[in-house]
Enzyme design. Sequence first.
Site, PDB file in Angstrom:
ATOM      1  CD  GLU A   1     -36.141  18.612  -2.245  1.00 30.19           C
ATOM      2  OE1 GLU A   1     -37.000  18.252  -3.054  1.00 30.19           O
ATOM      3  OE2 GLU A   1     -34.960  18.822  -2.562  1.00 30.19           O
TER       4      GLU A   1
ATOM      5  CG  ASP B   1     -17.974  -7.468  34.663  1.00 30.26           C
ATOM      6  OD1 ASP B   1     -17.132  -8.373  34.534  1.00 30.26           O
ATOM      7  OD2 ASP B   1     -18.374  -7.048  35.762  1.00 30.26           O
TER       8      ASP B   1
ATOM      9  CG  ASP C   1     -20.628  -0.505  34.870  1.00 28.95           C
ATOM     10  OD1 ASP C   1     -19.429  -0.762  34.677  1.00 28.95           O
ATOM     11  OD2 ASP C   1     -21.432  -1.330  35.346  1.00 28.95           O
TER      12      ASP C   1
ATOM     13  CG  ASN D   1     -31.403  12.720 -14.769  1.00 28.62           C
ATOM     14  OD1 ASN D   1     -30.736  12.222 -15.661  1.00 28.62           O
ATOM     15  ND2 ASN D   1     -32.349  12.055 -14.133  1.00 28.62           N
TER      16      ASN D   1
ATOM     17  CG  ASN E   1     -37.190  17.850  -6.611  1.00 29.85           C
ATOM     18  OD1 ASN E   1     -36.169  17.172  -6.626  1.00 29.85           O
ATOM     19  ND2 ASN E   1     -37.570  18.558  -5.553  1.00 29.85           N
TER      20      ASN E   1
END
Length: 871
Positions: free
Chosen positions: A315, A357, A624, A688, A713
């Site tokens: 997350e 260039d 360019d 795990n 977590n």
Amino acid sequence: MNEQPSVRPDAASAQPPVQRSTRGAPDPAAPEISEIAALPLPDLLQRLHSSDTGLRASEAEGILAVVGPNRVETASHKRLLFAIAERFSNPLVLILLFAAGVSAFTGDVPSFVIIATIVLLSVILDVAQEHQAQNAAESLREEVSLTAKALRDGQPVEVPAAGIVPGDVVLLAAGDLVPADSRLIEARDLYVDEALLTGEPYPAEKNAAPANGGASASAFPSNLVFMGSSVVSGTAKALVVATGRKAQLGSIASALQKPPPPTAFAMGIQKFGMMIVQATIFLVLFVVLINLLFHRPLLESFLFALALAVGLTPELLPMIVSVTLANGAIRMSRKQVIVKRQSAIDDLGAMDVFCSDKTGTLTEARIKLVREMDLGGRDSGAVLRMAQLNAAFETGLKSPLDEAILAVGKIDLAPWRKIDEVPFDFERRRVSILVEGEGRRLLIVKGAPEDVLGQSAYYDQQGASPLPLDAAARKTAAETFNGLGAQGYRGLGVAWREVEADRDQANIADETGLTFAGFLAFLDPPKAGAREALNALAELGVALKVVTGDNELVTRHVCGELGLKIGGTLTGPEVEVLTDEALQARVDETTLFCRVTPPQKSRIITALRRRGHVVGYLGDGINDAPSLHAADVGFSVDTAVDVAKDAAAMILLRKDLGVLADGVREGRKTFMNIIKYMMMGTSSNFGNMFSMAGAVLFLPFLPMLPTQILLNNLLYDLSEATIPLDRVSDSMVAKPRHWDLNIVRKFMLVFGPLSSIFDFATFGLLLWGFHANEKLFQTGWFVESLATQTLVIFIIRTARPLQDPPHPALVASTLFAFATAVALPYSPLAPWLGFVPLPATVMGALALVTAAYLALVFFVKGWFFRRYRLG
């Protein structure tokens, strides 16, 4: 006391509405454009409470406060509260909040408090970090924001384009982006590219004459210029009539707000997320099924499955990516590279071909005129005199060559009068000026020697009448020109033609039958430090391709002096006759592309990309812009024309390849820090969670309570939040880094099962070695799980963990998460969380298991990094 000038809001309210039709006929229901174009200029100035000398600065500030910034927003900046609300619409967060509600309904207050607290902290952490990253990125973009030249208090001043208001008088020149919809007051040889609005590929000629109104009026009148269009040649003075969303460009704002096509990196992140989601769905369904078969409590099983899903889901990945890219952009700014588009950092890290260039990158860009000579190479003052007349009267796109010509010495222009001009363009590669003086009317042409000679039929003999430019004379001219190139000089051709005394216009068709006057020789020495910068890029695995409009002999000479190994040369005429497939077959072996036109530059870049290269391009001129768009990552410099800066993804504050090399290193460091997070998520974390799903097959209880999984977590996420700050070893940035999901998947398949082996060993040790009950098992597993998840970052973060120390912030966050996990079983919160104190023997055994796991990961990681060349 100074008198405060009055601010006139009516000037802002007088902003004329501008018709918002695009790519077609005018909308008859909204005829405002034709009215503005046909309105007498004095009336329009009066309507906007302005004059041909512009606004006072105080008046402009007052109008800006009323009408707002001159922006057509292409991406809305999220407000903080909206960003928080957006997080709560995430399906996973909604599921967790649902689980918290179920816990509260069933009387499980501790679970409700823990789940709600964890969700709230995760959301705040994510939003705060991303908000900070957005602010940092915005401040960097402001450093290179576009400016416009406006008359304020009667004087020309540089004003941020966002600060332009209706009533301002702006000055335009070749290379500028038009800052707002404007009515021309004066225009001289003005050509404007309006392709963004009209879709027309050719520049439109503009003038200040009032346009005819009526139903047949053009949607884009010749006396109006529009926001977002670019000045190709000429100069102008214009009155701003509409800004921001009231400008014509505002009509396509909704199209601009559509997100751009995802980059390879973004698609890779999405695929990685889907891979994890698929694994999550499988494991969650498996857990629910097993618990139902074993007739375990439904609510507890449901909450466990939800917590397991959260433990598996990365997350924090969006936040980690956003913050890592923002920190990378900040570090690159310290290396004098400003990132406009953060997703380009990944492309920069993967870049293996760089096109540029030679002028200003390989050379000093301090061009000096050193010789003027006739066709045979003899010094000729007449050539210089004609070149100076051409350069002095030129009003279109001036080049450094013009500045060098005029720097030689002043020319008396009093006897001469300019009549007309054919502006320079990159297809003809020449500019023509029609002048009158000394009893003659001359068309003087200056440009690329090959093109000027191609249009010449005679050549000057000093002190004698012109002679036919026959084959022998052309051979002599070629030898003279090639001799200049071999010595490193850049050449320019000058020719003339006498026209009728009453001729008052010039066009391209007049550039024939010219009398060739001779050559100008310029010297632009190799840049100090360019050799070292080329070596640095080569060491980073980036091949340099020189793509220039200059002569191949001059380019070879400069590259030779810098020690650049030349693999092959292609010229523009040779590229012209090659098919796209044939060009693709040649680009890898070619180092120099000389005498190429802007469309050919884009073809070369496209061919390199089709060969599988990630291509960077550096450009600072009008011509360019297409190449900057065609490249994977476009670079410009802060002194470039607005068109080039707008097209580029990154801006170099110094036109130096050394700066670019530093930027490449930072881009790769940023990319590797994102990969670290993924490796964490696919090794111990995934292992795990997989182990816990497998444990439900033989354990009579859950291996960890849902609240414990969520707490695990959260601590794990906190330990990872500092990964964007981490250092990256030199060995990991030594070559281009491409996004490769297969490598991530293989890493998961190797290190996930490896983690699970030690997890199951821990289960056996707790169950049969220490005969642990439910709470002791869950506590021991919580501590060991978090220890392996967090400490492994020190092993997998680099190819040489003992030689490359981590960032102090990463050390602090990781050790904080680890120490918290160890301390919680002994804290007053332990009973509330379902923990019990761990005996010293259990703690020692878990420490040995963790150490064994880290040691094995160290050796397996070394093998993996060597096999897949990650370090």
